[in-house]
Design an enzyme around this catalytic site. Sequence first.
Site, mmCIF file in Angstrom:
data_model
loop_
_atom_site.group_PDB
_atom_site.id
_atom_site.type_symbol
_atom_site.label_atom_id
_atom_site.label_comp_id
_atom_site.label_asym_id
_atom_site.label_seq_id
_atom_site.Cartn_x
_atom_site.Cartn_y
_atom_site.Cartn_z
ATOM 1 N N HIS A 1 -8.781 24.454 -0.467
ATOM 2 C CA HIS A 1 -7.405 24.141 -0.845
ATOM 3 C C HIS A 1 -7.161 24.252 -2.341
ATOM 4 O O HIS A 1 -6.017 24.436 -2.773
ATOM 5 C CB HIS A 1 -7.031 22.723 -0.377
ATOM 6 C CG HIS A 1 -6.687 22.682 1.082
ATOM 7 N ND1 HIS A 1 -7.648 22.534 2.059
ATOM 8 C CD2 HIS A 1 -5.509 22.778 1.730
ATOM 9 C CE1 HIS A 1 -7.060 22.544 3.234
ATOM 10 N NE2 HIS A 1 -5.770 22.692 3.076
ATOM 11 N N GLY A 2 -8.189 24.104 -3.143
ATOM 12 C CA GLY A 2 -7.964 24.203 -4.581
ATOM 13 C C GLY A 2 -9.253 24.067 -5.358
ATOM 14 O O GLY A 2 -10.205 23.438 -4.897
#
Lengths: 514, 322
Positions: A321-322
């Site tokens: 996600h990041g």
Amino acid sequence: MLFNSYLFMLVFLPATLGGYALCGRLGSRAATGWLVLCSMVFYGWWNLGYLALILGSTLVNYRLGKALAETRSRSVLTLGLTFNLGILGWFKYAGLFSHTLASLSGLDGLIVTVALPLGISFFTFQKIAYLVDCWRGETKPYDLLEFSLFVLFFPQLIAGPIIHHAEFLPQYQARKPGLDADNLSVGLTLFIAGLFKKVVIAEAMARYASPMFDGAAAGDPISFLEAWPCTLAYTLQIYFDFSGYSDMAIGLARMVGLRFPVNFNSPYKAASIIDFWRRWHITLSRFLRDYLYFPLGGNRHGEGRRMVNLMVVMVLGGLWHGANWTFVAWGGLHGIYLMINHGWRALIGRTGWRMPGPAFVPRALGWLLTFPAVMLAWVFFRAASFEAALNIFKGMVAAKGRLVVTPGLQSMARLLQPLLGPAEVNGGQSLPYFLGFQQLEVTLLVLALALVLPNTQEWLHAHQPALGERPPPGRLARLGAWSPNLAWAMVMIVVGCVAFIQSMQPVEFIYWQF
Amino acid sequence: MNSNSVRYLRILLGWGALALVLSLAGAAVDGKLSANFWVFRCSPGGYSDEFFLGTCADRGFGDYEHAALWLDKEPEAVANLKAADALFIGNSRAVIGFSAASFRQPFEQRGMKTFNAAINGEWDLFAKMMIQKLDLHPRLVVVNEDYFFFNSINLWGRRIVSGRPEVDLEYRLKSMAMTVHRRLCRDDRNRLSDLICGDHMSQYRSRLNGRALNFALPPGQALIRPATDQPTGLAHIIETGRAFKRMVEERGGCMILTTVPSVDGNPEVSRQIAAAIGAPYVDVPTGGYYGFDGSHMMTDDAERWGAAFTERAGPALAACGL
């Protein structure tokens, strides 16, 4: 180009659909070529350099897929996985790992800064799934143009849903080229509904949530009355933003006659974490299950190994996600939640214990545990750093000096007193990140929308808006089921006008804060 | 089913388009929707032969000051920058602090031509690249030691230095838009002006000496409270600052440091950094100044701070042989 930009809505989309209708008359390949061209414009609008990257990567994956389908060679598969993960690793994670290494070693020269190509996490997973399935012999032969469309097709290119080749390419080959009124009306309705969710509801929640998270990152001590309502606002913001974008993507695909898989199924109605992950970002969960959890052994090697596998999948899912360790913490926390949930289920299964009382009681209790747990985990997801997250958690537990109210909110303090003790009255100063009862009312209303109303897939159930079997809709969805009639057209006109005007609101350029 | 869908689409798209036009008009009339956008949203008050629009607080327009210098969009400003004896660099707080007439006084008294090349939201790397690209040889470089030396460049700067043709095109468009903005929103107003011209916060920069003029600042003011904590990566800041000083010296110049009042900077740490870098430091007290946002000085306060700087600048300038 974003789906909610005027350029997309007023120029790109009408031109794409118009061109697709015209090209459809010339034949299927012309229509496919047109969609590939439009998708390239859509992606290249942001950065021409990265268009070259995605085109090059598409070509390489196509060749590798062909070679894999013919040879089933493990070394070619390894090469393909290394190629795709290498690109993702460099563009998405080089910065994170180099910063970590530099801070551990004290050598600043190790720091690498790389701009992130849009949607790289999504299209990398798509290609990995394709290569693995080629190796497994589970793909059909496709030509380069069709494969390019599978990778580049603009509705799913930037933020998913993560489309599997087996649900896209055969469907695309079987479709009738050109536009169709049924598909257009369903697609347009979904697009408008998604636009409303994103620019009206999610943006309203962002106005409450973002200042608090920014303040926490800047070191402002977050109070109890700011931490909980703003975290709840973010919980709703991310759902309406992401599911709204997914609805728009599903609607856009449907306009050209394609069905995408459903991506969200009212996740906040979930009464357990296991259930939550069956409803939240479904296409990602499916990818992680099929291409990571199962190859790791899934639940086939005992309970202990299953828990380890779950944790690995969730931590890597978090990192996907990041590029920040806070995302790893978010994934790890969900991994722990899942382990507890599976452990509990195993225990219940072994003992045969049933909670006494009416059937809704365990469900309600399950929800009361699940929703706050999900909400707490979002703090890691949104916070800029561990310090900022800790700052918010201190507010949530009303740490010393964090239970503060303004004179106008003393009635609220009295309500909280039996639970948290006396609050400090902050005379003369406001709580900068809590706007009072009006914020609570609006946020709770939006929460009620997420918990009570049917989702877009349920409203449009009769028209099969997305792929996959869904359980039959509830009474409310059946009562107000969408159909292409005058009443719904009027509703969508109102919803669309509100959303469109909202998406035209100018956005502040905040540069003074540097 | 198909005929129902056709009817549905006709209503949705036909009546919907009409409803949308009416809604937009209604929203614009009753103020729910701003008809101002992009550069037209910003105050046009500062245009003159001397000043160009450096920054417009609208995300769509944003920054022009990077391009004015790096992409040579303001050739007169670049020529004056190249001719400057004293170059001022720093972030948005320096843009305002170093624009005070009282701040320029000690340099002008010594016959030096000055240029304020501080850029909003920017760190040291853009300044370093600009000095190298334009081959600047100032006798003196004054840096706002608001930590600053992160060896970093902001997002606007990163795009500007990328060399991509579309960026150049974008700034050419912005440059042309300013001409239209000036005419339509200030010099030659008409009915359309009333509809599309706004009065949003904007900042103009001088082509002669880079000083900034602010327009339509938000009302109110708050005391600027300097930070008291320690920054992370102090060793990195010092190391980068030393390298910056070396670069200035290799070009025949001298670097002095000072600190404009800042909510992010701890004056005590700034003193330590200056000592570690080995650059003369003009130690101006940072307490008691007000900012329109609690972080950037009001014009009067900037003048007051500039005067205090002037009083204390002598030893640092002398250390640089001036």
